[in-house]
Write a protein that holds these residues in place. Structure first.
Motif, PDB file in Angstrom:
ATOM      1  N   ALA A 101      30.607   4.890  -6.797  1.00  0.00           N
ATOM      2  CA  ALA A 101      29.388   5.691  -6.930  1.00  0.00           C
ATOM      3  C   ALA A 101      29.143   6.512  -5.665  1.00  0.00           C
ATOM      4  CB  ALA A 101      28.192   4.780  -7.206  1.00  0.00           C
ATOM      5  N   ARG A 102      29.394   5.909  -4.516  1.00  0.00           N
ATOM      6  CA  ARG A 102      29.216   6.636  -3.262  1.00  0.00           C
ATOM      7  C   ARG A 102      30.181   7.818  -3.177  1.00  0.00           C
ATOM      8  NH1 ARG A 102      29.370   2.709  -0.049  1.00  0.00           N
ATOM      9  NH2 ARG A 102      27.191   2.615   0.614  1.00  0.00           N
ATOM     10  N   SER A 103      31.431   7.598  -3.565  1.00  0.00           N
ATOM     11  CA  SER A 103      32.420   8.673  -3.529  1.00  0.00           C
ATOM     12  C   SER A 103      32.030   9.813  -4.463  1.00  0.00           C
ATOM     13  CB  SER A 103      33.797   8.116  -3.909  1.00  0.00           C
ATOM     14  OG  SER A 103      34.760   9.143  -3.974  1.00  0.00           O
ATOM     15  N   ARG A 104      31.576   9.465  -5.665  1.00  0.00           N
ATOM     16  CA  ARG A 104      31.181  10.499  -6.627  1.00  0.00           C
ATOM     17  C   ARG A 104      29.910  11.218  -6.181  1.00  0.00           C
ATOM     18  NH1 ARG A 104      33.369  10.134 -11.877  1.00  0.00           N
ATOM     19  NH2 ARG A 104      35.014   8.558 -12.060  1.00  0.00           N
ATOM     20  N   MET A 105      28.976  10.475  -5.587  1.00  0.00           N
ATOM     21  CA  MET A 105      27.752  11.103  -5.092  1.00  0.00           C
ATOM     22  C   MET A 105      28.075  12.095  -3.977  1.00  0.00           C
ATOM     23  SD  MET A 105      24.414  11.278  -5.402  1.00  0.00           S
ATOM     24  CE  MET A 105      23.668   9.774  -6.026  1.00  0.00           C
ATOM     25  N   LEU A 111      29.565  19.697  -3.523  1.00  0.00           N
ATOM     26  CA  LEU A 111      29.555  20.856  -4.416  1.00  0.00           C
ATOM     27  C   LEU A 111      28.179  21.500  -4.459  1.00  0.00           C
ATOM     28  CD1 LEU A 111      31.643  19.310  -7.351  1.00  0.00           C
ATOM     29  CD2 LEU A 111      32.387  21.142  -5.820  1.00  0.00           C
ATOM     30  N   PHE A 112      27.137  20.674  -4.478  1.00  0.00           N
ATOM     31  CA  PHE A 112      25.767  21.192  -4.503  1.00  0.00           C
ATOM     32  C   PHE A 112      25.470  21.972  -3.228  1.00  0.00           C
ATOM     33  CE2 PHE A 112      21.176  20.945  -4.011  1.00  0.00           C
ATOM     34  CZ  PHE A 112      20.712  21.203  -5.293  1.00  0.00           C
ATOM     35  N   ALA A 113      25.896  21.433  -2.069  1.00  0.00           N
ATOM     36  CA  ALA A 113      25.648  22.113  -0.791  1.00  0.00           C
ATOM     37  C   ALA A 113      26.390  23.438  -0.705  1.00  0.00           C
ATOM     38  CB  ALA A 113      26.057  21.200   0.367  1.00  0.00           C
ATOM     39  N   ASP A 114      27.538  23.533  -1.390  1.00  0.00           N
ATOM     40  CA  ASP A 114      28.318  24.781  -1.396  1.00  0.00           C
ATOM     41  C   ASP A 114      27.889  25.722  -2.510  1.00  0.00           C
ATOM     42  OD1 ASP A 114      29.755  23.928   0.792  1.00  0.00           O
ATOM     43  OD2 ASP A 114      31.419  23.118  -0.390  1.00  0.00           O
ATOM     44  N   ALA A 115      26.741  25.414  -3.146  1.00  0.00           N
ATOM     45  CA  ALA A 115      26.162  26.256  -4.209  1.00  0.00           C
ATOM     46  C   ALA A 115      27.072  26.346  -5.430  1.00  0.00           C
ATOM     47  CB  ALA A 115      25.827  27.650  -3.671  1.00  0.00           C
ATOM     48  N   LYS A 116      27.935  25.365  -5.643  1.00  0.00           N
ATOM     49  CA  LYS A 116      28.755  25.307  -6.855  1.00  0.00           C
ATOM     50  C   LYS A 116      28.041  24.407  -7.854  1.00  0.00           C
ATOM     51  CE  LYS A 116      33.004  26.077  -4.222  1.00  0.00           C
ATOM     52  NZ  LYS A 116      34.339  25.571  -3.830  1.00  0.00           N
ATOM     53  N   TYR A 117      26.938  24.939  -8.377  1.00  0.00           N
ATOM     54  CA  TYR A 117      26.009  24.119  -9.138  1.00  0.00           C
ATOM     55  C   TYR A 117      26.584  23.665 -10.480  1.00  0.00           C
ATOM     56  CZ  TYR A 117      22.763  25.896  -5.641  1.00  0.00           C
ATOM     57  OH  TYR A 117      22.154  26.218  -4.459  1.00  0.00           O
ATOM     58  N   GLU A 119      29.747  23.000 -11.200  1.00  0.00           N
ATOM     59  CA  GLU A 119      30.679  21.901 -10.941  1.00  0.00           C
ATOM     60  C   GLU A 119      29.916  20.646 -10.512  1.00  0.00           C
ATOM     61  OE1 GLU A 119      33.872  23.050  -8.341  1.00  0.00           O
ATOM     62  OE2 GLU A 119      33.888  25.088  -9.123  1.00  0.00           O
ATOM     63  N   ALA A 120      28.844  20.821  -9.737  1.00  0.00           N
ATOM     64  CA  ALA A 120      28.036  19.672  -9.317  1.00  0.00           C
ATOM     65  C   ALA A 120      27.384  19.000 -10.529  1.00  0.00           C
ATOM     66  CB  ALA A 120      26.973  20.107  -8.315  1.00  0.00           C
ATOM     67  N   THR A 121      26.925  19.805 -11.488  1.00  0.00           N
ATOM     68  CA  THR A 121      26.333  19.239 -12.711  1.00  0.00           C
ATOM     69  C   THR A 121      27.335  18.353 -13.439  1.00  0.00           C
ATOM     70  OG1 THR A 121      24.934  21.209 -12.952  1.00  0.00           O
ATOM     71  CG2 THR A 121      25.191  19.797 -14.883  1.00  0.00           C
ATOM     72  N   ASP A 122      28.545  18.850 -13.588  1.00  0.00           N
ATOM     73  CA  ASP A 122      29.582  18.077 -14.284  1.00  0.00           C
ATOM     74  C   ASP A 122      29.915  16.798 -13.522  1.00  0.00           C
ATOM     75  OD1 ASP A 122      29.664  20.049 -16.206  1.00  0.00           O
ATOM     76  OD2 ASP A 122      31.361  21.102 -15.309  1.00  0.00           O
ATOM     77  N   GLU A 123      30.012  16.883 -12.198  1.00  0.00           N
ATOM     78  CA  GLU A 123      30.376  15.711 -11.401  1.00  0.00           C
ATOM     79  C   GLU A 123      29.303  14.626 -11.502  1.00  0.00           C
ATOM     80  OE1 GLU A 123      32.490  13.140  -9.202  1.00  0.00           O
ATOM     81  OE2 GLU A 123      33.194  15.103  -9.887  1.00  0.00           O
ATOM     82  N   PHE A 124      28.028  15.005 -11.359  1.00  0.00           N
ATOM     83  CA  PHE A 124      26.945  14.025 -11.465  1.00  0.00           C
ATOM     84  C   PHE A 124      26.873  13.436 -12.881  1.00  0.00           C
ATOM     85  CE2 PHE A 124      24.782  16.467  -7.857  1.00  0.00           C
ATOM     86  CZ  PHE A 124      25.119  15.518  -6.915  1.00  0.00           C
ATOM     87  N   SER A 125      27.077  14.266 -13.889  1.00  0.00           N
ATOM     88  CA  SER A 125      27.007  13.771 -15.275  1.00  0.00           C
ATOM     89  C   SER A 125      28.116  12.764 -15.545  1.00  0.00           C
ATOM     90  CB  SER A 125      27.102  14.942 -16.254  1.00  0.00           C
ATOM     91  OG  SER A 125      26.013  15.836 -16.104  1.00  0.00           O
ATOM     92  N   GLN A 126      29.315  13.065 -15.090  1.00  0.00           N
ATOM     93  CA  GLN A 126      30.432  12.138 -15.288  1.00  0.00           C
ATOM     94  C   GLN A 126      30.193  10.834 -14.531  1.00  0.00           C
ATOM     95  OE1 GLN A 126      33.886  14.382 -14.087  1.00  0.00           O
ATOM     96  NE2 GLN A 126      33.586  15.925 -15.683  1.00  0.00           N
ATOM     97  N   ALA A 127      29.581  10.920 -13.361  1.00  0.00           N
ATOM     98  CA  ALA A 127      29.276   9.707 -12.594  1.00  0.00           C
ATOM     99  C   ALA A 127      28.272   8.836 -13.346  1.00  0.00           C
ATOM    100  CB  ALA A 127      28.732  10.080 -11.220  1.00  0.00           C
ATOM    101  N   TYR A 128      27.271   9.455 -13.984  1.00  0.00           N
ATOM    102  CA  TYR A 128      26.313   8.663 -14.767  1.00  0.00           C
ATOM    103  C   TYR A 128      26.986   8.033 -15.986  1.00  0.00           C
ATOM    104  CZ  TYR A 128      22.426   7.195 -17.631  1.00  0.00           C
ATOM    105  OH  TYR A 128      21.586   6.435 -18.398  1.00  0.00           O
TER     106      TYR A 128
END
Length: 579
Positions: A101-105, A111-117, A119-128
């Motif tokens: 979870a830490r690695s995925r977060m 991605l969020f900090a680099d404004a790749k929103y 891709e960040a949405t997909d990464e957080f969704s897959q982590a959940y």
């Protein structure tokens, strides 16, 4: 005598029958009584209460009357009763799940900090989907909103409120949902109200207790000048309670800020707590070891970084979660203890301390940053080649959806990124100690060189023709009618070769388009460490020349791009190198 013994036996049998009938069929479920374990006997000085008597069915015939015995009959032991049944506390979260979870977060936060929103949405969704921690749902909703995906943001926020109905900022999230639903109807973005901030991603917080089952409350620090909260009397000014009613182990989502986590006393265990500085998009674990009695002391640990993890009597490799995170005050039993403090981007800090009952000692842990940093490379081409200080480092591949992560010694380095058919970008970058910076290259299309190649061919042809004609004319006899005209043509060809050569050089150099550029981030704390050592430059003694098959000594990449220094080709393996 036989009649008297029979009477005594029948009397005891009736007493046992009454007790058995008075016993409830199943004890009521509920939490264990405060002040004692369900398996513990009643406190000394208070004998166990006699079980209530019940009415037994009358016997078919009365026993024969006999004179009462001279001695009291032996007392029957009260029946043993099982403790009230309670649901066992949920087990602590698997450490492997927390690490993943830490690695995925961290990946989603990057991605969020680099404004790749998107891709960040997909990464957080897959982590959940994998771990079911609600913080991932909320962070996915924030990223979707930033990406302009209102429908998806509404869906994710709704799911978060169902998964974590007692979120401290539920009212703010509902306002955000109202605004997004209005935008869905009007199809035009509606800015947040002046008093409503744009949502930011949350931290994921795990709280565990030993023993498990302790009640949890969390207080937000509202006054920066307020001191540490007293877990025994958490009522001092400067704090407000935002979470209550939880039981350890648990996980929850919290906004960036300073909080005091209180593990309340239960049974005969003392309350304890610690202060955290939670940062957005990070994962925290707090494990409270509860003590009994007043025979403890305290250590106050002062730290320059809020994400440092404090371990007590738990050497590397650690077997338990950290006792505290960031600057904190920890209760310990009297005696000698060893502190181990770790923070990403800093050298490990170790110190032996001695705790005295009823006293507080202070430890000022001055952490030193590691002598290297990280450079994260990405770009707008499918494959971007990276060179540092003239050596091939690796290749960023756009299809991997993550930057090429390179560990670089702190200091200045010449960095060049290039791609086929595009203009290279070069810059001198200063890599900070114990921090990382990202470089997102925008490589412009290189202009075509067709005109330059044609003029080069014409220049070569004119030069060759001029030389041939000049030599031919020079071999003719004086007075030959063709000699002078051929000399003129030869001189014209040579002049034309000069003109074509100049035009060719101009066309090779001339570039009507923009130069390649790059977006550099400000230095930030590490979001991870490389696990593999640097791939060093090797020399093949049989071939003689130096072949660069890896990276400069002191440099490491993570993740290592496939075939660093060696690229797969349709017909085999192509080795890239400098000779």
């Amino acid at each position: 005598m036989r009649l008297r013994s029979l009477a005594i036996a029948l009397g005891l049998l009736l007493v046992d029958s009454n007790i058995a009938l008075a016993q409830p069929a199943s004890p009521p479920a509920g939490p264990p009584p405060v002040g004692g374990s369900p398996d513990a006997p009643p406190p000394s000085g208070h004998p166990p209460a006699s079980p209530p008597s019940g009415d037994a069915p009358p016997p078919k015939s009365d026993p024969p009357k006999t004179d009462p015995p001279k001695a009291d009959p032996p007392k029957a032991d009260p029946p043993k009763t099982d403790p009230p049944k309670t649901d066992p506390p949920p087990p602590n979260v698997n450490p492997n799940a927390i690490d993943d979870a830490r690695s995925r977060m961290e990946k989603g936060q990057r991605l969020f900090a680099d404004a790749k929103y998107g891709e960040a949405t997909d990464e957080f969704s897959q982590a959940y989907d994998k771990h079911k921690f609600p913080a991932f749902l909320f962070n996915a909703g924030v990223a979707a909103e930033r990406a302009g995906s209102r429908d998806r943001a509404v869906e994710l926020y709704d799911r978060f409120l169902k998964a974590e109905p007692n979120a401290p900022d539920r009212a703010d999230i509902e306002k955000t949902l109202d605004r997004l639903r209005k935008e869905q109807t009007s199809k035009t973005p509606e800015p947040p109200a002046p008093t409503q901030k744009q949502p930011d991603i949350k931290a994921l917080v795990f709280v565990e207790s030993e023993p498990a089952g302790a009640p949890i409350s969390i207080y937000e620090k509202t006054d920066p000048k307020a001191g540490l909260l007293d877990p025994k009397k958490p009522t001092q000014p400067g704090y407000r309670r935002v979470v209550t009613g939880l039981t350890a182990p648990t996980n929850l989502s919290l906004n960036h800020g300073t909080y005091f986590v209180v593990v309340e006393g239960f049974r005969d265990y003392n309350p304890t707590g610690t202060q955290f500085e939670f940062q957005a998009g990070r994962v925290y674990v707090y494990r409270a070891s509860l003590s009994q009695g007043d025979f403890v002391g305290r250590v106050e640990v002062m730290l320059p970084v809020t994400t440092a993890q404090i371990y007590v009597d738990d050497p590397v490799p650690h077997k338990h979660a950290p006792r505290a995170v960031g600057p904190n005050s920890i209760e310990l039993t009297p005696g000698k203890h060893k502190l181990t403090i770790e923070a990403v981007g800093f050298e490990r800090y170790e110190k032996e301390i001695e705790i005295v009952q009823g006293q507080t000692i202070k430890v000022d842990a001055q952490l030193e940053r590691v002598p290297y940093g990280y450079l994260l490379i990405s770009g707008n081409a499918e494959e971007v080649e990276v060179e540092i200080n003239g050596d091939d480092i690796g290749i960023y591949q756009k299809k991997r959806h993550e930057p090429l992560r390179i560990r670089v010694p702190a200091g200045e380095h010449e960095v060049e990124v290039d791609a086929d058919g595009r203009k290279a970008y070069e810059s001198t970058l200063k890599i900070p100690r114990g921090q990382e910076i990202s470089l997102d290259a925008k490589l412009e299309e290189a202009p075509g060189k067709g005109g330059a190649i044609v003029t080069t061919i014409l220049a070569a042809g004119a030069l060759a023709g001029g030389i041939v004609l000049y030599r031919y004319a020079d071999g003719l006899e004086e007075g030959d009618d063709f000699k002078d005209p051929l000399n003129g043509v030869a001189i014209g060809c040579l002049a034309g070769a000069g003109v074509f050569t100049g035009l060719s050089i101009f066309l090779f150099v001339w570039d009507p388009g923009d130069d390649s550029s790059a977006k550099l981030s400000t230095p930030r704390e590490f979001t991870g460490e490389a696990e593999e050592p640097a791939v060093k430059v090797k020399t093949d003694a049989r071939l003689g020349p130096r072949i660069s098959v890896g990276v400069t000594p002191g440099l490491a990449t993570e993740p290592l791009a496939p075939w660093i220094g060696a690229l797969p080709a349709p017909t085999g393996l192509v080795v890239r190198g400098s000779f």
